[in-house]
Design a protein around this motif. Structure first.
Motif, mmCIF file in Angstrom:
data_model
loop_
_atom_site.group_PDB
_atom_site.id
_atom_site.type_symbol
_atom_site.label_atom_id
_atom_site.label_comp_id
_atom_site.label_asym_id
_atom_site.label_seq_id
_atom_site.Cartn_x
_atom_site.Cartn_y
_atom_site.Cartn_z
ATOM 1 N N MET A 3 1.653 78.569 2.095
ATOM 2 C CA MET A 3 1.408 77.693 3.992
ATOM 3 C C MET A 3 1.892 76.762 4.359
ATOM 4 O O MET A 3 1.211 75.186 4.120
ATOM 5 C CB MET A 3 -0.452 77.274 3.390
ATOM 6 C CG MET A 3 -0.840 76.856 4.766
ATOM 7 S SD MET A 3 -2.574 76.895 5.345
ATOM 8 C CE MET A 3 -2.969 76.510 6.918
ATOM 9 N N HIS A 21 -3.280 76.125 -1.532
ATOM 10 C CA HIS A 21 -2.783 76.465 -0.287
ATOM 11 C C HIS A 21 -1.173 76.893 0.577
ATOM 12 O O HIS A 21 -0.323 77.369 0.129
ATOM 13 C CB HIS A 21 -3.203 76.001 1.196
ATOM 14 C CG HIS A 21 -4.780 76.160 1.653
ATOM 15 N ND1 HIS A 21 -5.764 75.853 2.380
ATOM 16 C CD2 HIS A 21 -5.516 76.936 0.779
ATOM 17 C CE1 HIS A 21 -6.875 76.963 2.574
ATOM 18 N NE2 HIS A 21 -7.082 77.517 1.364
ATOM 19 N N HIS A 27 -7.488 71.616 6.907
ATOM 20 C CA HIS A 27 -6.460 71.760 7.104
ATOM 21 C C HIS A 27 -5.371 69.884 6.732
ATOM 22 O O HIS A 27 -5.526 69.966 7.384
ATOM 23 C CB HIS A 27 -5.128 72.344 6.835
ATOM 24 C CG HIS A 27 -5.875 73.915 6.691
ATOM 25 N ND1 HIS A 27 -6.495 74.748 5.429
ATOM 26 C CD2 HIS A 27 -6.960 74.823 7.988
ATOM 27 C CE1 HIS A 27 -6.318 75.978 5.674
ATOM 28 N NE2 HIS A 27 -6.301 75.792 6.781
ATOM 29 N N ILE A 87 -3.874 71.159 0.811
ATOM 30 C CA ILE A 87 -4.531 71.715 -0.119
ATOM 31 C C ILE A 87 -3.353 72.378 -1.125
ATOM 32 O O ILE A 87 -3.026 73.403 -0.689
ATOM 33 C CB ILE A 87 -5.957 72.892 0.495
ATOM 34 C CG1 ILE A 87 -6.690 71.513 0.790
ATOM 35 C CG2 ILE A 87 -6.352 73.651 -0.984
ATOM 36 C CD1 ILE A 87 -7.808 72.342 1.831
ATOM 37 N N CYS A 100 0.129 72.507 4.026
ATOM 38 C CA CYS A 100 -0.688 72.026 4.260
ATOM 39 C C CYS A 100 -1.130 71.418 2.455
ATOM 40 O O CYS A 100 -0.291 71.373 1.628
ATOM 41 C CB CYS A 100 -1.789 73.424 3.794
ATOM 42 S SG CYS A 100 -3.601 72.904 3.795
#
Ligand code: C2O
Ligand code: CU
Ligand code: CU
Length: 502
Positions: free
Chosen positions: A495, A490, A431, A487, A485
């Protein structure tokens, strides 16, 4: 470097098909699993049908296709400062089309255009006013990634700008010269809006500092490289709803600065490149095709103390580096290219300088230690645990709640954060962890002193599955800042947390 591309993204898939792969039975050994995955992956790429039914997009997308070198790399324009106006800069997010494929218009989003955006250049210490206008059909925000500014202008998910609305934002760049960027951040839709094309570079220039010794002729010997991967649907559209992968949307086609099949004509022997991984999820490891090394001179938020010789550099989403490449010893007929770790060509380079034109690289060096003894010995005061895959991603066991403050820290006070990427039964995944409103230092990875090329200010950090990364974090400004994170799927799946800096 240490990490294998896409390993994490695929590790769940490897687990699912693990019965066909004798090497994956020891799932407690993450390295071994990664290793076995690589082979499996290469194999899968050639014969996708052998792997059976895939339910995840990610498992269909492998390394990027090589650039055919058909188009000269586009260089984003530098945003012009306005004279005699209420604001210094105007940035408008809008919808339009881009012709990636001859004769086909692909719907894209852009800032002051229809794909990506202009490069904003701030001088260190300068205060500017930007009028941001949302001409999209959906709400958005504009986040200044890497700027140490108060929470109220940071442009995180709570600072929504409705379609048709505008806002004047005052930004002050009180930090070292660096390659930063700006992008949308509406919760749940960041992945889509970036995928459709929103994003641009934000440089901080320090005209008087020693870094001036590096090439700085924008677009000539100082070249921005915004790396993104995309896939197109059957109508050549960037159909995010269809192509989206909950664990990170990947593409088979590499764009640099929005250019498909790019190539670059190199007109000077010593070039500076500023690389930004602006992909939703793809991690890149950059190399030169002839195996030559190059020099890294900067990371996300500042210069390195001295250039570091590198054979390859890995960037997770949102990370940046600046590098110098010396082409002066290369034979003009030699074909040279920036590749990924699979040897696929990302950017063919055509050398077009006078071979007599000799230059030497001047180097910035300071002897100041990266971390003081005191900084090295500060105790951990915040623990952040990254966990999960797909839509089960959490930070400290929770998903994002725009109305909840997860952490608090006093402005101007340095604390040590430990970021732990807790593996799951499938091995877990890398991550890229990012904090708004701060440029931090990495103290250590699994208690090992940070590598020389990471000894600079950073705002995003690769955290491998199972790894514990210690960060030295100071927020110069107050406000509420997200950490998450990078990404984008995510992040969109929660996240992310909020820290209140008081
Ligand atoms: Cu690139 Cu929350 O940011
Ligand atoms: Cu950010
Ligand atoms: Cu993640």
């Amino acid at each position: 470097m240490k990490k294998k591309t896409l390993v994490g993204v695929f590790s769940l898939f490897v687990f699912l098909v693990g019965c066909t792969n004798p090497n994956t039975e020891d799932s407690s050994n993450n390295n071994r699993m990664n290793q076995s995955f690589e082979n499996e992956n290469n194999h899968m790429m050639n014969t996708p049908s052998e792997s059976g039914t895939n339910h995840m997009n990610a498992s269909n997308i492998g390394p990027l296709e090589s650039s055919k070198g058909l188009n000269e790399l586009k260089i984003p324009e530098v945003l012009e400062k306005q004279e005699n106006s209420e604001v210094d800069y105007e940035i408008t997010a809008s919808i339009g089309t881009t012709e990636f494929f001859e004769g086909t218009q692909t719907e894209t989003y852009g800032y002051n255009g229809y794909l990506l955006g202009p490069t904003v250049r701030l001088k260190k210490g300068e205060t500017i006013k930007v009028r941001f206008t949302n001409d999209l059909n959906e709400l958005t925000t504009v986040h200044w990634h890497g700027l140490e500014i108060p929470g109220e202008v940071d442009g995180g998910p709570n600072q929504i700008i409705l379609p048709g609305e505008d806002r004047i934002i005052t930004l002050e760049a009180d930090q070292p010269s660096a390659t930063l960027w700006y992008h949308p951040h509406p919760h749940g839709d960041t992945g889509k809006q970036v995928f459709k094309g929103l994003g641009g570079l934000l440089y901080i220039d320090e005209p008087e500092d020693a870094t001036h010794i590096y090439p700085d002729n924008y677009g000539i010997n100082d070249i921005p490289l915004i790396f993104q991967d995309r896939q197109f649907d059957e109508n050549d559209q960037l159909n995010y709803e269809q192509l989206m992968d909950i664990d990170g949307t990947l593409g088979n086609i590499g764009l640099i600065n929005g250019t498909m099949d790019p190539k670059l004509t190199v007109t000077e022997p010593i070039m500076r490149f500023r690389l930004l991984n602006a992909s939703n999820a793809r991690e890149y490891t950059f190399r030169l095709n002839n195996g030559d090394s190059f020099k890294q001179i900067a990371s996300d938020g500042s210069k390195l103390k001295q250039p570091v010789e590198m054979q390859e550099i890995t960037l997770t989403p949102s990370e940046r580096v600046e590098v110098l490449i010396d082409f002066s010893k290369i034979e003009p007929q030699e074909s040279i290219a920036i590749t990924d770790e699979f040897g696929n060509t990302l950017l063919p380079l055509e050398l077009a300088f006078d071979p007599q034109q000799r230059e030497t690289i001047s180097e910035l060096t300071t002897d100041e230690p990266f971390l003081s003894e005191e900084e090295k010995n500060l105790p951990i005061s915040k623990k952040v645990e990254l966990f999960g895959q797909m839509n089960m991603v959490t930070i400290n066991g929770r998903k994002f709640d725009p109305n909840r403050i997860d952490l608090r820290q006093e402005h101007g006070v340095t604390e040590v954060w430990e970021i732990y990427n807790r593996p799951d039964m499938m091995g877990g995944m890398t991550h890229p962890f990012h904090i708004h409103g701060t440029q931090f230092k990495i103290i250590s990875r699994d208690n090992v002193e940070v590598a020389p090329n990471e000894q600079a200010l950073k705002d995003s950090v690769l955290v491998e599955s199972g790894e514990r990364v210690k960060l030295l974090v100071t927020f110069p400004e107050k406000g509420i800042f997200p950490y998450h994170c990078h990404i984008l799927e995510h992040e969109d799946n929660g996240m992310m947390g909020l820290i209140e800096v008081y």
